[in-house]
Design a protein around this motif. Structure first.
Motif, mmCIF file in Angstrom:
data_model
loop_
_atom_site.group_PDB
_atom_site.id
_atom_site.type_symbol
_atom_site.label_atom_id
_atom_site.label_comp_id
_atom_site.label_asym_id
_atom_site.label_seq_id
_atom_site.Cartn_x
_atom_site.Cartn_y
_atom_site.Cartn_z
ATOM 1 N N GLU A 258 0.835 -1.103 -0.025
ATOM 2 C CA GLU A 258 0.141 0.123 0.044
ATOM 3 C C GLU A 258 0.885 1.265 -0.100
ATOM 4 O O GLU A 258 1.671 1.540 0.807
ATOM 5 N N TRP A 259 0.772 2.156 -1.070
ATOM 6 C CA TRP A 259 1.419 3.337 -1.042
ATOM 7 C C TRP A 259 0.928 4.316 0.019
ATOM 8 O O TRP A 259 -0.373 4.496 0.105
ATOM 9 N N HIS A 260 1.605 4.787 0.754
ATOM 10 C CA HIS A 260 1.492 5.799 1.982
ATOM 11 C C HIS A 260 2.568 6.638 2.446
ATOM 12 O O HIS A 260 3.674 6.495 1.811
ATOM 13 N N TRP A 261 2.268 7.689 3.169
ATOM 14 C CA TRP A 261 3.260 8.329 3.660
ATOM 15 C C TRP A 261 2.889 8.702 5.013
ATOM 16 O O TRP A 261 1.805 8.751 5.567
ATOM 17 N N HIS A 262 4.098 9.131 6.272
ATOM 18 C CA HIS A 262 3.650 9.581 7.333
ATOM 19 C C HIS A 262 4.686 10.502 7.873
ATOM 20 O O HIS A 262 5.759 10.525 7.450
#
Length: 244
Positions: free
Chosen positions: A91-95
């Motif tokens: 899953e593509w994501h950022w934080h």
């Protein structure tokens, strides 16, 4: 069973994976049949990862500060201490942190046996959905310290202290407990006989009364911190230098 002492230092996160400043402390690495990796990641205000995805997913546990997480195609979500984020495999994501506060989380993931790495994508663009508006008031417990014995306190001094790059306070003791938080820069902090640690913006520390403080040494960026000195009737907060 193996007990590993708390790591004394952290390393700067690579610019290829992070926008802004962040530091990573390795807490557990794959060993034997276990493929679990655990890192503590400290984001400075405004720092965030690039878009990325993990082959087997990831779990984030927020321990301090306030930040955002977002999966591709979904809204950015505000996260606070105690929140847990489960990221699906691939899953593509950022934080990362909000623009005004730092954020620290644990990052827990399984490393594929074949060594497939995390895939790093583009920086988070301004056109991405705007993060949710933070609550107008947030309260975060950053330190809860019980004193070894009850103490009468009728005065608390609060000081902002700056130590120039490469300088330190020397071996010393205080005549009362000291509670502090780092505002800027970084310092190596060590109670005599215990492991040293690196304090960075947002970190808090506690110096027990009469404990021998072996190091409070500013690193190359110097350090500025707020220190609280509670004392009893007739006392004045005091620092006594000792022979090393």
């Amino acid at each position: 069973m193996h007990v590993r002492p708390a790591p004394p230092t952290s390393t700067a996160a690579p610019a290829s994976a992070i926008t802004g400043s962040a530091w990573v402390t390795s807490l557990a690495v794959p060993d034997g049949p276990s493929r679990t990796q655990v890192d503590r990641v400290q984001f400075a205000p405004g720092a965030r990862t690039r878009w990325h995805r993990h082959p087997l997913g990831q779990v984030l546990v927020v321990t301090d500060g306030t930040g955002y997480v977002q999966r591709r195609g979904g809204p950015a979500q505000l996260v606070r201490p105690g929140d847990t984020v489960r990221v699906a495999a691939g899953e593509w994501h950022w934080h990362g942190a909000t623009d005004t506060s730092p954020m620290t989380h644990l990052a827990i993931e399984e490393i594929p046996a074949d060594g497939t790495p995390t895939e790093i994508g583009d920086p988070v663009a301004g056109a991405e959905p705007a993060p949710a508006t933070p609550a107008p008031v947030t309260r975060t417990l950053v330190l809860e310290q019980r004193l070894p014995a009850p103490r009468l306190v009728d005065l608390v001094e609060i000081r902002r202290i700056t130590i120039a790059p490469g300088h330190g306070s020397g071996l010393h003791v205080h005549n009362g407990p000291v509670f502090g938080s780092v505002e800027a820069g970084s310092a190596v902090y060590e109670i005599e006989g215990e492991p040293a640690s690196v304090l960075r913006p947002g970190d808090v520390f506690y110096e027990p009364e009469a404990a021998r403080i072996a190091r409070f040494d500013a690193q190359d960026d110097g350090v500025t911190f707020i220190a609280h000195f509670p004392v009893g009737p007739g006392e004045t907060p005091r620092l006594d230098l000792l022979d090393s």
